[in-house]
Design a protein around this motif. Sequence first.
Motif, PDB file in Angstrom:
ATOM      1  N   ASP A  15      22.157  22.632  14.702  1.00  9.98           N
ATOM      2  CA  ASP A  15      22.795  23.953  14.735  1.00  9.98           C
ATOM      3  C   ASP A  15      22.774  24.546  16.144  1.00  9.98           C
ATOM      4  N   ILE A  16      21.662  24.388  16.822  1.00  9.69           N
ATOM      5  CA  ILE A  16      21.529  24.927  18.181  1.00  9.69           C
ATOM      6  C   ILE A  16      22.455  24.159  19.130  1.00  9.69           C
ATOM      7  N   ASN A  17      22.541  22.838  18.975  1.00 10.89           N
ATOM      8  CA  ASN A  17      23.464  22.027  19.793  1.00 10.89           C
ATOM      9  C   ASN A  17      24.888  22.547  19.671  1.00 10.89           C
ATOM     10  N   PHE A  18      25.303  22.830  18.456  1.00  5.90           N
ATOM     11  CA  PHE A  18      26.654  23.323  18.193  1.00  5.90           C
ATOM     12  C   PHE A  18      26.900  24.635  18.941  1.00  5.90           C
ATOM     13  N   ILE A  19      25.935  25.551  18.859  1.00 11.53           N
ATOM     14  CA  ILE A  19      26.078  26.853  19.520  1.00 11.53           C
ATOM     15  C   ILE A  19      26.111  26.682  21.039  1.00 11.53           C
ATOM     16  N   LEU A  20      25.257  25.814  21.574  1.00 10.19           N
ATOM     17  CA  LEU A  20      25.233  25.590  23.023  1.00 10.19           C
ATOM     18  C   LEU A  20      26.585  25.082  23.519  1.00 10.19           C
ATOM     19  N   LYS A  21      27.186  24.161  22.791  1.00 11.19           N
ATOM     20  CA  LYS A  21      28.522  23.670  23.163  1.00 11.19           C
ATOM     21  C   LYS A  21      29.540  24.809  23.117  1.00 11.19           C
ATOM     22  N   ILE A 147      20.522  34.932  25.263  1.00 13.54           N
ATOM     23  CA  ILE A 147      20.429  33.571  24.724  1.00 13.54           C
ATOM     24  C   ILE A 147      19.601  33.546  23.449  1.00 13.54           C
ATOM     25  N   VAL A 148      18.493  34.264  23.433  1.00 11.28           N
ATOM     26  CA  VAL A 148      17.670  34.341  22.217  1.00 11.28           C
ATOM     27  C   VAL A 148      18.514  34.852  21.054  1.00 11.28           C
ATOM     28  N   LYS A 149      19.333  35.856  21.331  1.00 11.49           N
ATOM     29  CA  LYS A 149      20.185  36.418  20.287  1.00 11.49           C
ATOM     30  C   LYS A 149      21.289  35.428  19.876  1.00 11.49           C
ATOM     31  N   MET A 150      21.974  34.819  20.854  1.00 17.28           N
ATOM     32  CA  MET A 150      23.064  33.887  20.553  1.00 17.28           C
ATOM     33  C   MET A 150      22.577  32.690  19.732  1.00 17.28           C
ATOM     34  N   LEU A 151      21.364  32.214  20.045  1.00 14.37           N
ATOM     35  CA  LEU A 151      20.817  31.046  19.352  1.00 14.37           C
ATOM     36  C   LEU A 151      20.023  31.431  18.102  1.00 14.37           C
ATOM     37  N   ASN A 152      19.928  32.738  17.840  1.00  9.21           N
ATOM     38  CA  ASN A 152      19.223  33.257  16.660  1.00  9.21           C
ATOM     39  C   ASN A 152      17.775  32.735  16.604  1.00  9.21           C
ATOM     40  N   LEU A 153      17.082  32.815  17.744  1.00 12.62           N
ATOM     41  CA  LEU A 153      15.733  32.252  17.850  1.00 12.62           C
ATOM     42  C   LEU A 153      14.641  33.175  17.334  1.00 12.62           C
ATOM     43  N   SER A 154      14.954  34.445  17.135  1.00 15.25           N
ATOM     44  CA  SER A 154      13.921  35.386  16.697  1.00 15.25           C
ATOM     45  C   SER A 154      13.393  35.070  15.293  1.00 15.25           C
TER      46      SER A 154
END
Length: 174
Positions: A15-21, A147-154
């Motif tokens: 999922d994170i790979n997809f968002i990074l692309k 980036i934390v928000k875009m990747l939903n890391l919280s």
Amino acid sequence: MKNIELKIFLDDFKDINFILKKIGAKYKGKFHQVDVYYWCKGGRLKLRKIDGQNFELIFYKRSDSNHSRLSDYQIFSIPKKRIKPIKSILNKVYGEKNIVRKERSLWIYKHTRIHFDNVVKLGKFLELETVMEKINFKQAMKEYDKIVKMLNLSKYKIYNKSYSDLLLKEQVLV
């Protein structure tokens, strides 16, 4: 040099790979790293071997807080022919603490390094490092928070220890 960093445990990077692309992050490759940590009272000291060819001596200081952390670090490249004597000196002066083996996939988004680490005996982690080489702290925090928000890391648990410390505590997460 300084950076703002974060480490979280992940069991899947898809999922994170997809968002990074999607956001235009650049994939820089996959690397096999072996970090030899040394006992060092003033911070953390490690000798890193990358793909068996490149070597770096890395010293860093950072707190073990349970949120984003400021890290102050120095990295020195070492020619392969000098590694044996340097390793010998480090062993005599500091003593070897432990060894961390990992496979790292590296992505770059603006001033932020995104690492997907598969660490032997620990599992899979994501690390963020927003580097303050060409930007100030305020700009770095803005980028980091974005980036934390875009990747939903919280939504993930933050790990406040180095891989070395996690291995010493035998916190096998796999």
